[in-house]
Design a protein around this motif. Sequence first.
Motif, PDB file in Angstrom:
ATOM      1  N   GLY A 170      19.441  29.365  66.538  1.00  0.00           N
ATOM      2  CA  GLY A 170      18.646  30.570  66.514  1.00  0.00           C
ATOM      3  C   GLY A 170      19.398  31.370  65.476  1.00  0.00           C
ATOM      4  O   GLY A 170      19.045  32.623  65.327  1.00  0.00           O
ATOM      5  N   ASP A 171      20.310  30.666  64.454  1.00  0.00           N
ATOM      6  CA  ASP A 171      20.625  31.492  63.475  1.00  0.00           C
ATOM      7  C   ASP A 171      19.904  31.033  62.123  1.00  0.00           C
ATOM      8  O   ASP A 171      20.281  30.120  61.198  1.00  0.00           O
ATOM      9  N   ALA A 172      18.683  31.533  62.052  1.00  0.00           N
ATOM     10  CA  ALA A 172      18.034  31.312  60.693  1.00  0.00           C
ATOM     11  C   ALA A 172      18.655  31.816  59.495  1.00  0.00           C
ATOM     12  O   ALA A 172      18.310  31.028  58.448  1.00  0.00           O
TER      13      ALA A 172
ATOM     14  N   ARG B 219      13.651  21.854  50.388  1.00  0.00           N
ATOM     15  CA  ARG B 219      12.969  22.967  49.954  1.00  0.00           C
ATOM     16  C   ARG B 219      12.101  23.317  51.269  1.00  0.00           C
ATOM     17  O   ARG B 219      12.000  24.577  51.605  1.00  0.00           O
ATOM     18  N   LYS B 220      11.439  22.329  52.003  1.00  0.00           N
ATOM     19  CA  LYS B 220      10.792  22.593  53.307  1.00  0.00           C
ATOM     20  C   LYS B 220      11.460  23.279  54.364  1.00  0.00           C
ATOM     21  O   LYS B 220      11.223  24.431  54.936  1.00  0.00           O
ATOM     22  N   GLY B 221      12.727  22.817  54.431  1.00  0.00           N
ATOM     23  CA  GLY B 221      13.670  23.502  55.238  1.00  0.00           C
ATOM     24  C   GLY B 221      14.062  24.769  54.984  1.00  0.00           C
ATOM     25  O   GLY B 221      14.159  25.619  56.109  1.00  0.00           O
ATOM     26  N   TYR B 222      14.322  25.114  53.721  1.00  0.00           N
ATOM     27  CA  TYR B 222      14.559  26.258  53.507  1.00  0.00           C
ATOM     28  C   TYR B 222      13.542  27.215  53.604  1.00  0.00           C
ATOM     29  O   TYR B 222      13.787  28.441  54.377  1.00  0.00           O
ATOM     30  N   GLU B 223      12.339  26.914  53.265  1.00  0.00           N
ATOM     31  CA  GLU B 223      10.984  27.803  53.335  1.00  0.00           C
ATOM     32  C   GLU B 223      10.806  27.938  55.037  1.00  0.00           C
ATOM     33  O   GLU B 223      10.554  29.211  55.140  1.00  0.00           O
ATOM     34  N   THR B 224      11.011  27.150  55.629  1.00  0.00           N
ATOM     35  CA  THR B 224      11.069  27.187  57.166  1.00  0.00           C
ATOM     36  C   THR B 224      11.914  28.262  57.697  1.00  0.00           C
ATOM     37  O   THR B 224      11.558  29.206  58.548  1.00  0.00           O
ATOM     38  N   ALA B 225      13.113  28.201  57.354  1.00  0.00           N
ATOM     39  CA  ALA B 225      14.217  29.178  57.715  1.00  0.00           C
ATOM     40  C   ALA B 225      13.955  30.475  57.187  1.00  0.00           C
ATOM     41  O   ALA B 225      14.197  31.476  57.818  1.00  0.00           O
ATOM     42  N   LYS B 226      13.582  30.495  56.056  1.00  0.00           N
ATOM     43  CA  LYS B 226      13.264  31.916  55.351  1.00  0.00           C
ATOM     44  C   LYS B 226      12.218  32.498  55.868  1.00  0.00           C
ATOM     45  O   LYS B 226      12.141  33.873  56.328  1.00  0.00           O
TER      46      LYS B 226
ATOM     47  N   LEU C  48      11.753  37.856  62.002  1.00  0.00           N
ATOM     48  CA  LEU C  48      12.488  38.272  62.835  1.00  0.00           C
ATOM     49  C   LEU C  48      12.194  39.791  63.274  1.00  0.00           C
ATOM     50  O   LEU C  48      12.191  40.192  64.344  1.00  0.00           O
ATOM     51  N   GLU C  49      11.971  40.562  62.446  1.00  0.00           N
ATOM     52  CA  GLU C  49      11.644  41.847  62.582  1.00  0.00           C
ATOM     53  C   GLU C  49      10.033  42.085  63.050  1.00  0.00           C
ATOM     54  O   GLU C  49      10.081  43.208  63.953  1.00  0.00           O
ATOM     55  N   ARG C  50       9.463  41.165  63.211  1.00  0.00           N
ATOM     56  CA  ARG C  50       7.985  41.009  63.612  1.00  0.00           C
ATOM     57  C   ARG C  50       8.130  40.454  65.075  1.00  0.00           C
ATOM     58  O   ARG C  50       6.931  40.304  65.544  1.00  0.00           O
ATOM     59  N   GLU C  51       9.120  40.075  65.577  1.00  0.00           N
ATOM     60  CA  GLU C  51       9.201  39.308  66.696  1.00  0.00           C
ATOM     61  C   GLU C  51       8.493  37.930  66.793  1.00  0.00           C
ATOM     62  O   GLU C  51       7.922  37.643  67.604  1.00  0.00           O
ATOM     63  N   GLY C  52       8.334  37.315  65.451  1.00  0.00           N
ATOM     64  CA  GLY C  52       7.653  36.250  65.380  1.00  0.00           C
ATOM     65  C   GLY C  52       8.097  34.894  65.788  1.00  0.00           C
ATOM     66  O   GLY C  52       9.443  35.116  66.338  1.00  0.00           O
ATOM     67  N   GLY C  53       7.551  33.726  66.045  1.00  0.00           N
ATOM     68  CA  GLY C  53       7.855  32.567  66.526  1.00  0.00           C
ATOM     69  C   GLY C  53       8.064  31.572  65.573  1.00  0.00           C
ATOM     70  O   GLY C  53       7.236  31.625  64.610  1.00  0.00           O
ATOM     71  N   ALA C  54       9.108  30.685  65.695  1.00  0.00           N
ATOM     72  CA  ALA C  54       9.280  29.645  64.649  1.00  0.00           C
ATOM     73  C   ALA C  54       9.951  28.606  65.294  1.00  0.00           C
ATOM     74  O   ALA C  54      10.803  28.670  66.149  1.00  0.00           O
ATOM     75  N   ASP C  55       9.547  27.272  64.994  1.00  0.00           N
ATOM     76  CA  ASP C  55      10.088  26.081  65.428  1.00  0.00           C
ATOM     77  C   ASP C  55      10.695  25.088  64.352  1.00  0.00           C
ATOM     78  O   ASP C  55      10.685  25.408  63.332  1.00  0.00           O
ATOM     79  N   SER C  56      11.217  24.242  64.939  1.00  0.00           N
ATOM     80  CA  SER C  56      11.703  22.965  63.888  1.00  0.00           C
ATOM     81  C   SER C  56      10.903  21.995  63.510  1.00  0.00           C
ATOM     82  O   SER C  56      11.079  20.828  63.229  1.00  0.00           O
ATOM     83  N   ALA C  57       9.572  22.281  63.603  1.00  0.00           N
ATOM     84  CA  ALA C  57       8.504  21.297  63.426  1.00  0.00           C
ATOM     85  C   ALA C  57       8.751  20.884  61.768  1.00  0.00           C
ATOM     86  O   ALA C  57       8.935  21.978  61.043  1.00  0.00           O
ATOM     87  N   GLY C  58       8.496  19.662  61.507  1.00  0.00           N
ATOM     88  CA  GLY C  58       8.784  19.163  60.193  1.00  0.00           C
ATOM     89  C   GLY C  58      10.106  18.852  59.691  1.00  0.00           C
ATOM     90  O   GLY C  58      10.508  18.414  58.661  1.00  0.00           O
TER      91      GLY C  58
END
Length: 260
Positions: free
Chosen positions: A203-205, A228-235, A241-251
């Motif tokens: 949870g520490d993006a 680069r893909k990992g960086y862009e996913t984390a970014k 975060l401010e929009r309370e969006g979701g993200a996962d570790s896909a890829g």
Amino acid sequence: MASNLDPKKRLALAIIDFLQTSLKDGSLQPEDSDSIEIATSCIADTFHVDPSNKTHMTEAIGSQNLLSIYGVYDKLKSQQTKPPTSSSSSGTTKTPPPADDANNNKNASNLPKSGEPTEESELLKKKGNAAMSRKDYPAAIDLYTRALSICPSNPIYLSNRAAAYSAASQHAAAAADAELAVAADPKYTKAWSRLGLAKFVLGDARASMRAYEQGIQAEGSGGSEAMRKGYETAKKRVEELEREGGADSAGMSEDVDDAP
């Protein structure tokens, strides 16, 4: 981009950040603020650095602050320090008989360094990799741990065990091993990738993004597609975060290193 600050100036800024953070997080009392202000001012004046320059502060701190860097060093040092072994049945420690200096020096020169692989540790690593291939993660963790008992600071063994911990959903342990690996070898890019993955899942993006950024810098030439893909996913997660969006570790996936 090349750094405009020499290592001593970056260290001075990192110390200032540590002092200021200690005041903010409650490690120090409010009445200590005057002393901290004087101390930071003296450090800044002596080393000719500007702590109000956000670019320089970011450059100095990098992906981890001074306290976290020391924490990694402390863990690494403790892994390299082994307690004395062998005790007699009466509970007293046996002292080995003295040997001549020439033999002592010869034996010492034949001992592997704490991160240098041996034939036994390499065999354990290969068995660990085989366990990873068949998805037997507990066995892989055990085998990498046994390899690390021989070479405590080997970055490949640490990074491979981090991969096994991640695969077993033990992400805090994965992050700890990856931090030790990058401390042992900051240019070992797989360790940065594994640190990025572990931090992301924890949870520490922001820390994840910084780890991938360090990996891209270590790889050079703009980094690999995976990094680069990992960086862009984390970014993206940071931006959401401010929009309370979701993200996962896909890829984001793990593979282990078979290199010595």
